[in-house]
Design an enzyme around this catalytic site. Structure first.
Site, short mmCIF file in Angstrom:
data_model
loop_
_atom_site.label_atom_id
_atom_site.label_comp_id
_atom_site.label_asym_id
_atom_site.label_seq_id
_atom_site.Cartn_x
_atom_site.Cartn_y
_atom_site.Cartn_z
N LYS A 500 4.80 9.52 3.29
CA LYS A 500 5.49 8.23 3.26
C LYS A 500 6.73 8.26 4.17
O LYS A 500 7.31 7.24 4.47
CB LYS A 500 5.87 7.86 1.83
CG LYS A 500 4.62 7.61 0.95
CD LYS A 500 5.00 7.28 -0.47
CE LYS A 500 3.78 7.11 -1.36
NZ LYS A 500 2.98 5.89 -1.09
N THR A 601 1.40 -1.16 -2.18
CA THR A 601 1.56 -2.47 -2.81
C THR A 601 2.99 -2.97 -2.71
O THR A 601 3.23 -4.18 -2.80
CB THR A 601 1.14 -2.44 -4.30
OG1 THR A 601 1.83 -1.38 -4.97
CG2 THR A 601 -0.36 -2.25 -4.44
#
Length: 820
Positions: A500, A601
């Site tokens: 990430k 999300t």
């Protein structure tokens, strides 16, 4: 029902005083009592075929506001409280957040339960009732410390069903105690989240943070989500948890089938089991074992289970595709191994490719392989992710079962991630286009009519400023941090993982710091906000948190730099924090290495709340990019094909980039500079520094230069507030595709077949960009104008000259004339 009278009555009954005299904690319990009582009368969703969504985690967040919204009572209750001098937002602070999940996987599962109920599909979530969650994160000496996160109490949302199921382990039998939490949909009908627990779990065995005896299974089994797996006992505990979940869940499902009077050989006609990632994979052999124990032939049982189960893949990371040693399974649940060995034989009959075997040469059981072979469907969670599964990571399986593979791009529930967390923006949207978007999210595209409406854009800017001020108040109270609400809020919040690339965000911030120290003065102050937890055994992730915290102090204590930038690390990032951070963000950081993020999300939630994405073409960013267009997003970095090629050739060397670019070398060197060493732990900082210098497995340096440039471009664009507001509006308008209602409708129509839904009947929903929609609207208006111009004007009747001396006829004579 007179709501005010009802609330007053509960206040009098429990506390012997009027509502206005109750403190926020008391009001919370008044509302909890009210809502739980109302939920009892909400009808359950029934059907002859049900979905059992089985998952290791459900990050459901606080439930009070969400339940009030879906019951249609939120505004009424809020207004009554305000009339009594009580803030609902303050009341919500006293609600404990259920510690049942960690990151995107659990939050997605929670959104899906909301949408399953909203679409009135019968079914259940199935999970474990963790007592202390993942952990509560504290910062001490600029490092993460983990402590328990207890949340259960005698008066909470969890209901005792009184049911028990025996789970037989090698070392004895434990009894799974079933609890339930009501999940009410937007149409005021409900399903349930079913959670298994052990009565003998003992929280008192926790010592020194979150340490405990990992071998005392009866006392520790449901203590923590994802217990530390850095040793063999920790890994065995995870296998115990997984088998406990699937064995109790499988028994419950078969019990449900029998209770309806259906034969077990019709299991696949009445039940669908969606396996959410590989944690619940053992449900396949366990169901087969139970069916055989009921007298069913082994091959017939396998056929029933293959038709019943479906598998969702959430990652291509090798470490996340679980592979358990055979001796682990023999140690925990030896009755399963004969079933798994038989499944492996059948898989080898279907394909002689060793890459698709269930049990490999190292005697490890590949859970994902078992899922793909013996389920009816395998889906990815974003188009690029599914394509990568088909073309590279699971290509051998795709060649074997092309009909099983499909895409279901993730989504989020707008009830929580817009209506609950941003009521001001919700009200503004309703004032422009009505409220149909709350149940038909694609109607948000009607907002495109306002992209050049200056008043609408000014209103949008004002709402964002209000949400930034609310976040500042929240963080001041929670963490003692003061924010400049006139600064750009640039936010990255997600679990801490190298792919990430929070470390790349940090390096970019260091570059900005160095430029300011060298004399550069930015046009606008920037507040860079991180929120993330690192797994307790993930040492490098904890090193990244340490480096961020140390650097944040250096920036804060520099009298010049602190005028232009601020670094904030949120302590114990959770759903409650997310509900404050996401509406306040100007920039949404989605900077994973291309090909590594399955979907994401948070990118959808930020977009829905008017943040502009700064990210790579990875996961659902690809679809966001296509929807909003190049002008309304900041994309940078190498594409997934380039990244995959680097891994295939093993030719990426971070030192090559440093040697070719002195600036990047200076940025990385700052990690072990005198300033950092003086404030931080040298061992931790050197470990991170050496990893980036010599390994950098997720290629932060590969994209760093492009990231710095894209970030500067985003900051420059923010200076034109009208243009930025237009970009934000387009992002909101195009977010409708990312409703979890759409995702669940697709699951239903393509995989579950619970009932017919009149929406989203195709597997692939065509993505139409904002620019195309605006051009279509413009063309339609022009065509209408042309058609109007073609219609000849109606001829006026000739005006008669009136004799002024003529007397008007009486009404009576006129009436007679008409009658005649």
């Amino acid at each position: 029902m007179d709501m005010n009278q009802t609330l007053q009555g509960i206040a009098s009954h429990y506390y012997g005083k009027e509502l206005k005299d109750c403190n926020p904690r008391e009001v919370y319990y008044i509302l909890l009592d009210l809502t739980k009582e109302l939920l009892k009368s909400v009808p359950s969703i029934e059907g002859d075929r049900k979905i059992y969504y089985i998952s290791a985690e459900f990050l459901i967040g606080k439930l009070l506001s969400n339940n009030l919204i879906n019951l249609g009572l939120y505004k009424e209750v809020r207004d009554i409280l305000e009339a009594n001098g009580i803030s609902l937002a303050e009341v919500e602070e006293y609600e404990p957040e259920p510690s049942l999940g960690n990151g995107g996987l659990g939050r997605l599962a929670a959104c899906f339960l909301d949408s399953i109920a909203t679409l009135e599909l019968p079914g259940y979530g199935v999970g474990l009732n963790y007592h202390c969650g993942l952990f509560h994160q504290k910062f001490e000496n600029n490092k993460q410390k983990e402590i328990p996160d207890p949340w259960l109490s005698d008066n909470c949302w969890v209901q005792d069903t009184g049911k028990y199921y025996p789970v037989h382990f090698k070392k004895g039998t434990l009894y799974a105690h079933l609890y339930a939490i009501d999940v009410v949909g937007y149409t005021k009908k409900k399903n349930q989240l079913l959670l298994f627990d052990l009565d003998c779990v003992d929280e008192s065995i926790i010592r020194d943070g979150i340490s405990f005896d990992k071998e005392e299974i009866p006392k520790n089994l449901t203590l923590f989500l994802y217990p530390d797996d850095s040793d063999e006992n920790g890994r065995l505990l995870r296998v115990y948890q997984q088998y406990f979940l699937v064995s109790a869940g499988a028994q419950m499902i078969l019990e449900d089938i029998k209770a309806h009077g259906w034969s077990l050989d019709t299991l696949s006609q009445h039940a669908v089991i969606q396996i959410n990632d590989t944690h619940p994979s053992m449900v396949i052999p366990e169901l087969i074992r139970l069916l055989v124990a009921e007298g069913m032939d082994m091959d017939a049982a396998i056929e029933q289970v293959e038709r019943t189960c479906a598998y969702t893949n959430h990652t291509i990371l090798a470490e996340a595709l679980e592979k358990w040693p055979v001796h682990f399974l023999n140690e925990v649940a030896p009755d399963l191994m004969p079933i798994i060995e038989y499944l492996d034989q059948k898989a080898r009959q279907r394909s002689n490719n060793p890459a698709t075997a269930i049990i490999d040469q190292e005697n490890r059981v590949h859970m994902a392989h078992m899922d793909i072979h013996f389920s009816q469907s395998t889906n990815g969670v974003a188009k690029i992710h599914t394509d990568i599964l088909k073309n590279t990571e699971l290509h051998d399986f795709y060649e074997l079962y092309p009909y099983k593979f499909n895409n279901k791009t993730n989504g989020v529930t707008f009830r929580r991630w817009l209506q609950a967390c941003n009521p001001e923006l919700t009200a503004w949207i309703i004032s422009k286009i009505g409220d149909s978007f709350l149940s038909k999210a694609e109607d948000l595209t009607k907002l495109l009519d306002y992209v050049d409406d200056e008043q609408a854009l000014e209103e949008l800017v004002a709402i964002k400023k209000q949400k930034k001020e609310e976040l500042a108040t929240f963080l001041k109270a929670r963490q003692g941090i003061e924010l400049d609400t006139d600064s750009i809020f640039d936010i990255q919040v997600k679990r801490l993982h190298e792919y990430k690339r929070q470390q790349m965000n940090l390096l970019s911030a260091i570059a900005m710091y160095q430029e300011i120290k060298a004399g550069y003065r930015p046009d606008h102050k920037v507040t860079i906000i991180f929120g993330a937890k690192a797994a307790p055994a993930y040492v490098l992730a904890k090193d990244i948190i340490h480096a961020i915290l140390v650097f944040s102090n250096i920036v804060a204590n520099d009298p010049v730099v602190s005028q232009y930038m601020q670094i904030v690390m949120i302590e114990n990032y959770d759903v409650t924090c997310a509900e404050k951070l996401i509406p306040a963000a100007n920039i949404s950081e989605q900077i994973s290495l291309a090909s590594k993020e399955a979907s994401g999300t948070s990118n959808m939630k930020f977009m829905l709340n008017g943040a502009v994405t700064l990210g790579t073409d990875d996961g659902a960013n690809v679809e966001i990019h296509k929807l909003v267009g190049d002008e309304n997003i900041f994309i940078f970095g190498k594409d997934s094909d380039t990244v995959i090629d680097h891994y295939a050739k093993m030719d990426y060397r971070p030192m090559d980039i440093i040697q070719a670019n002195n600036k990047i070398g200076e940025i990385v060197d700052f990690l072990v500079s005198d300033e950092m060493m003086k404030n931080g732990d040298p061992e931790s900082l050197h470990r991170l520094y050496n990893d980036i210098l010599n390994k950098d497995w997720f290629m932060a340096l590969l994209d760093l230069d492009a990231y710095i440039a894209a970030r500067k471009a985003a900051y420059a664009a923010y200076e034109n507030q009208k243009k930025w507001a237009r970009m934000a509006l387009i992002n909101i308008a195009m977010a409708g595709y990312f409703s979890s209602d759409r995702t669940i409708a697709q699951y239903n129509n393509d995989i579950w077949h619970l009932k017919k839904l009149g929406v989203y009947t195709d597997q692939d929903v065509e993505l139409v960009s904002a620019q195309t929609l605006m051009e279509q609207k413009k063309a339609a208006k022009e065509a209408q104008a042309k058609e109007t111009a073609k219609i000849p004007a109606a001829k006026s009747a000739p005006v008669k000259k009136v004799n002024p001396n003529r007397k008007p006829s009486s009404k009576r004579s006129s009436a007679k004339k008409i009658k005649k």
